[in-house]
Design an enzyme around this catalytic site. Structure first.
Site, PDB file in Angstrom:
ATOM      1  N   SER A  91       4.717  -4.057  -0.825  1.00  0.00           N
ATOM      2  CA  SER A  91       4.849  -3.514  -2.179  1.00  0.00           C
ATOM      3  C   SER A  91       5.341  -2.082  -2.277  1.00  0.00           C
ATOM      4  CB  SER A  91       3.526  -3.627  -2.928  1.00  0.00           C
ATOM      5  OG  SER A  91       3.391  -4.933  -3.417  1.00  0.00           O
ATOM      6  N   LYS A 124       1.021   5.102  -9.061  1.00  0.00           N
ATOM      7  CA  LYS A 124       0.873   3.673  -9.388  1.00  0.00           C
ATOM      8  C   LYS A 124      -0.462   3.461 -10.098  1.00  0.00           C
ATOM      9  CE  LYS A 124       1.155  -0.893  -7.114  1.00  0.00           C
ATOM     10  NZ  LYS A 124       1.286  -1.580  -5.803  1.00  0.00           N
ATOM     11  N   SER A 156       5.075  -4.857  -5.591  1.00  0.00           N
ATOM     12  CA  SER A 156       4.449  -4.645  -6.883  1.00  0.00           C
ATOM     13  C   SER A 156       4.558  -3.210  -7.399  1.00  0.00           C
ATOM     14  CB  SER A 156       2.967  -5.025  -6.806  1.00  0.00           C
ATOM     15  OG  SER A 156       2.287  -4.180  -5.880  1.00  0.00           O
TER      16      SER A 156
HETATM   17  N1  GLN Z   1       4.569  -9.309  -2.906  1.00  0.00           N
HETATM   18  C1  GLN Z   1       3.383  -9.477  -2.085  1.00  0.00           C
HETATM   19  C2  GLN Z   1       2.313 -10.166  -2.890  1.00  0.00           C
HETATM   20  O1  GLN Z   1       2.597 -10.582  -3.962  1.00  0.00           O
HETATM   21  C3  GLN Z   1       2.912  -8.138  -1.594  1.00  0.00           C
HETATM   22  C4  GLN Z   1       2.168  -7.370  -2.613  1.00  0.00           C
HETATM   23  C5  GLN Z   1       1.699  -6.041  -2.158  1.00  0.00           C
HETATM   24  O2  GLN Z   1       2.124  -5.525  -1.122  1.00  0.00           O
HETATM   25  N2  GLN Z   1       0.773  -5.499  -2.932  1.00  0.00           N
HETATM   26  O3  GLN Z   1       1.196 -10.296  -2.483  1.00  0.00           O
END
Ligand code: GLN
Length: 487
Positions: A179, A80, A155
């Site tokens: 994420s 990532k 994400s």
């Molecule tokens: N979707 C969640 C957010 O937007 C979690 C994101 C994540 O785990 N980095 O914060």
């Protein structure tokens, strides 16, 4: 998929170590597949083809010379784009980091490479890991390999899609509120969020430091256990990394779930789960029972407040962490020519996307002197209650099970106009981050041809229980062997 691109990480490493296949050939096949599929999927921000072939050659030479090449010898991995690899750009999905090349490598990437893994590229993500669909990437949206009109989740959507599409056998993501687990569920792969402190965050771009953890995407639970054995452990460079023993997770897999108690928080699940997701979940529980597990009822009375709590704690921490992007030290600089303040302002205005700005503003607000007690302090208290919920529940069972997400992959644009609807995609994943406990998402079926995930949550530092349940489940099912219909 070819033999190599359909293989598991464990299978590739075994064959490379036994000289049945060369690491160079495995790398080539994956790089070819990336070249062929990227126009459809857009999982990568940078492909490190030359570097990958050079590393693969070194692995082959080591093996030919009789030297140990590691448990991940020749395994193609994708990273990532918020994990640093020296000299290769890290963008974090943001314009503000455009042009930044880190002078060091993240501990997790170092550990993968020390075990013989081959980095094939850096994957796309929502900007600063804020999002659940990849639509917040400043560069491009990644598409779901199962249906190109749908999101891969986020994400870490690029990392999930890369493994689902056979472009890497293993990838790394980060999980602050879901994420890793949410995109794993939406792309039909296995995703692990380790216990907070299990994995070093050195070289990980920080979003919310008390919640962030790095973890692997794989196609099997066995590979997830293998990756955990390589990635976990104390790192002097991250003071929050835990000095705990790391079991040989793959060796401990039994193939059954005898005596394992699985708790289901039914009253929390009433929050609205799509029918096909609920059907797959119920079927998964029955399968786990036939593997020897016992299913019991548990309560998580405060879990319904997890999303609200998360969007206070996470934004507060983000507003502090993101203050370092000012156009002076990293990446983008928009010179204003007048004074420093204006350079900061213009850089941040141009460099950050709308969701990141929304979170910085929200985080600054909940920390401001007049509102600190009403929001931030209260959120910390609720966070403690959620942690205690899990302590109680996981006293009465070994593993808590829920669907990973309330629905399967949604369409592009479906939730972009309504941030709250997007935030609710993480309703079942966020509580584990607040509690600091580990979570594993395992493919557990399909609804209208789209993958659905089973989430298993465990006691802090007891990833072994998750692997045991997940592996026993995969022994009895074939969902993880399905490949997306790509041409
Ligand atoms: N979707 C969640 C957010 O937007 C979690 C994101 C994540 O785990 N980095 O914060």
């Amino acid at each position: 998929m070819s033999d190599a691109t359909a293989a598991t990480a464990a299978g590739i490493a075994r064959r490379v170590n036994a000289r049945e296949v060369s690491a160079v050939d495995v790398a080539r096949e994956h790089l070819d597949r990336i070249a062929r599929l990227e126009p459809q999927i857009d999982a990568f921000l940078h492909v490190t083809a030359e570097r990958a072939l050079a590393r693969a050659r070194a692995v082959d030479e080591a093996i030919a010379a009789g030297k140990p090449a590691g448990r991940l010898a020749g395994v193609p991995v994708a990273i990532k784009d918020l994990l640093d690899l020296e000299g290769v750009p890290t963008t974090c999905g943001s314009r503000v980091l455009e042009g930044y090349r880190p002078p060091f490598t993240a501990t997790v990437v170092e550990r993968l490479e020390a075990a013989g893994a081959i980095v094939v590229g850096k994957t796309n993500m929502d900007e600063f890991a804020m999002g659940s669909s990849n639509e917040n990437s400043a560069y491009k949206p990644t598409r779901n390999p199962w249906d190109l009109t749908r999101v891969p989740g986020g994400s870490s959507g690029g990392s999930a899609a890369a493994v689902a599409a056979g472009m890497a056998a293993l990838s790394l993501g980060s999980d602050t509120g879901g994420s890793i687990r949410q995109p794993a569920a939406l792309c039909g792969v296995v995703g692990l969020k380790p216990t907070y402190g299990r994995v070093s965050r050195y070289g990980l771009v920080a979003f919310a430091s008390s919640l962030d953890q790095v973890g692997p995407f794989t196609r099997t639970v066995e590979d997830s256990a293998l990756a955990a054995a390589v990635l976990f452990g104390r790192d002097e460079r991250d003071a929050t990394s835990a000095d705990r023993e790391v079991p040989d997770f793959p060796a401990a897999l039994t193939g059954d779930a005898k005596g394992l108690r699985i708790g289901v928080p039914w009253s929390f699940l009433e929050k609205g789960v799509d029918a096909p997701v609920l059907a797959s979940f119920r079927e998964a529980l029955t399968t786990l029972e036939s593997a020897g597990a016992q299913v019991v009822d548990v309560q998580l009375p405060h879990a319904g407040h997890a999303i609200a709590t998360y969007y206070i704690v996470a934004t507060a921490e983000a507003s502090s962490n993101l203050a370092r992007y000012d156009g002076v030290r990293y990446g983008l600089r928009v010179d204003a020519g007048r004074d420093l303040r204006e350079t900061y302002g213009r850089t941040r205005d141009r460099g950050f996307g709308p969701e990141v700005k929304r979170r910085i503003i929200l985080g600054t607000f909940v920390l401001s002197s007049g509102y600190y007690d009403a929001y931030y302090r209260r959120a910390q208290k609720v966070r403690t209650l959620i942690r205690q919920d899990f302590e109680r529940a996981l006293g009465a069972c070994d593993v808590v099970a829920t669907p990973t997400t309330p629905s399967a992959a949604f369409r592009f644009g479906e939730k972009t106009a309504d941030p709250l609807a997007m935030y609710l995609a993480d309703i079942f994943t966020v509580p584990a981050n607040l509690a600091g406990i580990p979570g594993l998402s395992v493919p557990c079926g399909f609804g209208d041809g789209l993958p659905v995930g089973l989430q298993l949550l465990g006691r802090a530092f007891d990833e072994a229980a998750l692997f045991r349940a997940g592996h026993a489940y995969q022994k009895l099912t074939r969902h993880h062997l399905q490949a997306p219909p790509l041409r």
